[in-house]
Design a protein around this motif. Structure first.
Motif, PDB file in Angstrom:
ATOM      1  N   ALA A 282       0.870  -1.170   0.000  1.00 31.83           N
ATOM      2  CA  ALA A 282       0.000   0.000   0.000  1.00 31.83           C
ATOM      3  C   ALA A 282       0.908   1.221   0.000  1.00 31.83           C
ATOM      4  O   ALA A 282       2.041   1.165   0.474  1.00 31.83           O
ATOM      5  CB  ALA A 282      -0.901   0.007   1.228  1.00 31.83           C
ATOM      6  N   THR A 283       0.429   2.313  -0.534  1.00 32.96           N
ATOM      7  CA  THR A 283       1.241   3.529  -0.519  1.00 32.96           C
ATOM      8  C   THR A 283       1.482   3.980   0.922  1.00 32.96           C
ATOM      9  O   THR A 283       2.596   4.336   1.301  1.00 32.96           O
ATOM     10  CB  THR A 283       0.544   4.653  -1.313  1.00 32.96           C
ATOM     11  OG1 THR A 283       0.317   4.208  -2.650  1.00 32.96           O
ATOM     12  CG2 THR A 283       1.406   5.913  -1.333  1.00 32.96           C
TER      13      THR A 283
ATOM     14  N   ALA B  18      -8.085   7.844   2.311  1.00 34.48           N
ATOM     15  CA  ALA B  18      -8.842   7.148   1.264  1.00 34.48           C
ATOM     16  C   ALA B  18      -9.697   8.133   0.473  1.00 34.48           C
ATOM     17  O   ALA B  18      -9.803   8.048  -0.758  1.00 34.48           O
ATOM     18  CB  ALA B  18      -9.709   6.063   1.888  1.00 34.48           C
TER      19      ALA B  18
ATOM     20  N   ASP C 295      -3.829   5.243  -1.734  1.00 31.81           N
ATOM     21  CA  ASP C 295      -3.891   3.795  -1.499  1.00 31.81           C
ATOM     22  C   ASP C 295      -3.430   3.542  -0.067  1.00 31.81           C
ATOM     23  O   ASP C 295      -2.229   3.583   0.214  1.00 31.81           O
ATOM     24  CB  ASP C 295      -2.998   3.069  -2.504  1.00 31.81           C
ATOM     25  CG  ASP C 295      -2.940   1.561  -2.250  1.00 31.81           C
ATOM     26  OD1 ASP C 295      -3.882   1.019  -1.656  1.00 31.81           O
ATOM     27  OD2 ASP C 295      -1.918   0.944  -2.632  1.00 31.81           O
TER      28      ASP C 295
ATOM     29  N   GLY D  75     -11.955   2.804  -1.143  1.00 28.50           N
ATOM     30  CA  GLY D  75     -10.840   1.909  -1.436  1.00 28.50           C
ATOM     31  C   GLY D  75      -9.907   1.636  -0.276  1.00 28.50           C
ATOM     32  O   GLY D  75      -8.900   0.919  -0.441  1.00 28.50           O
ATOM     33  N   GLY D  76     -10.175   2.189   0.901  1.00 27.79           N
ATOM     34  CA  GLY D  76      -9.347   1.913   2.067  1.00 27.79           C
ATOM     35  C   GLY D  76      -9.438   0.444   2.472  1.00 27.79           C
ATOM     36  O   GLY D  76     -10.483  -0.179   2.337  1.00 27.79           O
ATOM     37  N   ARG D  77      -8.327  -0.092   2.980  1.00 28.18           N
ATOM     38  CA  ARG D  77      -8.282  -1.507   3.381  1.00 28.18           C
ATOM     39  C   ARG D  77      -7.941  -1.636   4.858  1.00 28.18           C
ATOM     40  O   ARG D  77      -7.245  -0.782   5.420  1.00 28.18           O
ATOM     41  CB  ARG D  77      -7.233  -2.257   2.554  1.00 28.18           C
ATOM     42  CG  ARG D  77      -7.584  -2.406   1.081  1.00 28.18           C
ATOM     43  CD  ARG D  77      -6.439  -3.056   0.316  1.00 28.18           C
ATOM     44  NE  ARG D  77      -5.365  -2.103   0.014  1.00 28.18           N
ATOM     45  CZ  ARG D  77      -4.140  -2.460  -0.374  1.00 28.18           C
ATOM     46  NH1 ARG D  77      -3.818  -3.748  -0.449  1.00 28.18           N
ATOM     47  NH2 ARG D  77      -3.243  -1.538  -0.654  1.00 28.18           N
TER      48      ARG D  77
ATOM     49  N   CYS E 114       5.286  -0.517   1.874  1.00 30.36           N
ATOM     50  CA  CYS E 114       4.653   0.802   1.864  1.00 30.36           C
ATOM     51  C   CYS E 114       5.712   1.869   1.609  1.00 30.36           C
ATOM     52  O   CYS E 114       6.913   1.637   1.770  1.00 30.36           O
ATOM     53  CB  CYS E 114       3.923   1.082   3.177  1.00 30.36           C
ATOM     54  SG  CYS E 114       5.007   1.254   4.619  1.00 30.36           S
TER      55      CYS E 114
END
Length: 537
Positions: free
Chosen positions: A4-5, A23, A28, A160-162, A197
């Motif tokens: 992830a970024t 997000a 990302d 799109g957040g995880r 990251c």
């Protein structure tokens, strides 16, 4: 390697707020949390949405932040906030000079503090002590920390957040003084793997110092434990504060049908220390009954504790002397490690502001020029009156509105459809909180639901009057059938864990009727079902 970024460490209010903010700006971003979300200080507090009045004398910057964020959270998280209003009362034993300082401090901080007559004060709060000599109304409110945090996650996921729960960070991957990722361990399997990251944000609250150590850095965080008592009655209509210098046991916060009295302040070595004692309970009662003289006549549900993550710069004060403000550390500037930030301190009321300030700095590093929108956009859409009206024929009496605020529109629609299709799903697993079998099954399907306690934090299952006396057995049976893995199907282990969690908070308040109820619980599970709870925590 997953990547992830930006990776955010810590699933408390600040962490989920950062997740949502980034997000929404198109970053990302992934959040990792070693347990379930909101298992630390963000759920172990009195649930007060501060007006800022408590800080109007000693910390006006914090006071101004609180009143501004108070108004924002009422707007974006309406289903999480109970706008009860607040009242500051001075007793005849309290310093009158402090009252004048407080009135001026509120004025300087932009907090509306309206003086009222004693007759009006007793009309609004009939149970107040007759030793009250002055009273003011302020815009305090109650807020559900569980719900607010989960709604932040739901909002972040739409962009799109995880999120990874039960994923503990065990190492920081760096090379040439630059962060490249983290090493994590799966709580259930013990498997270790890496997540790459570009930027790492340490938002681990009371554990932020330990996370910094993984990167060979030092961050001054002092866990400060606060103990609270939950009463089974709504003793107050407003949030009631003592009008004196901040001290133990001087806030009463009404939540639904209960009242929370808090809190203490005690520096502890580890944020893992959430222990409570009978001595702490007696201490809180002895102070609280100065404001409500008949306090001991009310039944106590449980005691609980959490640790405030107080930021401790070199030479800083500790305990109640420490600032309730927050700090952001850019480790590239401070320690020469590129790509890592730490955010510490603050309060639940200011979590959104903290997230905005942190996201601003992260986006500046990434060259992202998107503006923060978290103060304007509601966390989740509200369930429409039409949807609630149509659902009332399927939900228990008084349960429709409660379920709507807990579930949000999409889950509420699915549960309503389930209850309409299958009447057996209308069974109440928890009468105290009006939680149906259909709602428990819906929450059990969530990818982050690994234990009954995870569902408890989303539904308030087992958090009412009987403290899981009846719903532990029922929910364990249901979870064993619909859970996603072997741990879920260990119904006996799930039930023991659920009951032990409740017992931990009940034990310090074993008095009167509470003792009788616990004997009933013991008889039900140990004698009738031959379930031995094992060693008590």
């Amino acid at each position: 390697m997953e990547k992830a970024t930006v990776v955010v460490i810590g699933g408390g209010a600040t962490g989920v707020g950062i997740l949502r903010d980034l997000a929404m700006r198109g970053v990302d971003v992934m959040l990792v949390e070693k347990q379930d979300l909101v298992n630390g200080a963000s759920s172990r507090y009195h649930g007060l949405l501060h007006s800022g009045g408590r800080y109007a004398v000693k910390d006006q910057e914090a006071a101004r932040e609180c009143i501004e964020e108070n108004m924002i959270l009422r707007k974006i998280g309406r289903s999480c906030v109970e706008a009860s209003g607040g009242m500051f009362v001075r007793l005849d034993s309290d310093d009158p000079d402090y009252e004048q300082q407080w009135v001026q401090g509120c004025k300087d901080s932009g907090i509306e503090a309206t003086p009222i007559t004693l007759a009006k004060a007793f009309e609004l709060e009939p149970l107040l002590s007759k030793h009250v000599v002055s009273a003011y109304l302020v815009p305090d409110a109650a807020i559900d920390g569980f719900r607010m945090s989960w709604q932040n996650v739901d909002s972040a996921k739409r962009y799109g957040g995880r999120v990874k729960t039960y994923t503990e960070v065990v190492g920081v991957i760096k090379e040439n003084n630059e962060v490249h990722g983290i090493k994590v361990r799966d709580y259930f399997t013990g498997e270790e793997y890496e997540i790459g990251c570009d930027i790492l944000v340490n938002a681990a609250g009371g554990w932020a110092g330990k996370v910094a150590e993984l990167a060979e850095l030092e961050v001054g965080v002092q866990p400060d434990k606060g103990t609270l008592i939950a009463f089974n009655q709504r003793i107050t209509n407003h949030v009631v504060n003592r009008l004196h210098k901040s001290s133990d046991g001087d806030i009463f916060v009404p939540h639904g049908s209960i009242t929370i009295l808090g809190t203490t302040s005690m520096s502890v070595p580890s944020a893992e220390d959430t222990s409570t004692s009978r001595e702490e309970v007696e201490h809180l009662l002895s102070i609280g009954e100065m404001t409500f003289e008949n306090l001991r006549n009310y039944r106590m549900l449980r005691a609980f504790a959490g640790s405030r993550p107080l930021y401790m710069p070199p030479g800083g004060a500790s305990g109640r002397g420490a600032s309730r403000g927050f700090a952001i550390v850019d480790h590239e500037k401070q320690d020469g490690l590129k790509g890592m930030f730490t955010i510490v301190g603050g309060k639940f009321t200011t979590y959104r502001l903290m997230a905005e300030r942190m996201a601003d700095q992260v986006c500046a590093k990434l060259g992202n020029k998107e503006k923060c929108r978290t103060a304007e956009e509601p966390l989740v859409p509200e369930v429409s009156e039409e949807a609630k009206k149509a659902a009332r024929k399927y939900f228990p009496a008084y349960g429709t509105d409660l379920a709507a605020t807990r579930l949000g529109p999409e889950r509420f629609a699915r549960v309503t459809e389930t209850l309409a299709r299958d009447p057996e799903k209308r069974e109440l697993l928890c009468e105290c909180e009006n939680v149906t079998r259909g709602e428990v099954e819906e929450m059990a399907k969530e990818l982050s639901s690994f234990r009954i306690n995870d569902i408890r934090r989303r539904t308030r299952l087992g958090m009412g009057t009987c403290q899981a006396n009846f719903c532990a057995l029922r929910s364990a049976s249901v979870f064993a059938k619909v859970g996603r893995d072997e741990a879920a199907r260990d119904s006996l282990g799930q039930m023991k864990e659920f009951l032990q969690g409740r017992w931990k908070g009940i034990r310090p308040v074993l008095l009167g009727r509470t003792i009788r109820e616990m004997e009933m619980t013991r008889a039900l599970y140990e004698l009738s079902f031959n379930v031995n709870g094992g060693e008590k925590e």
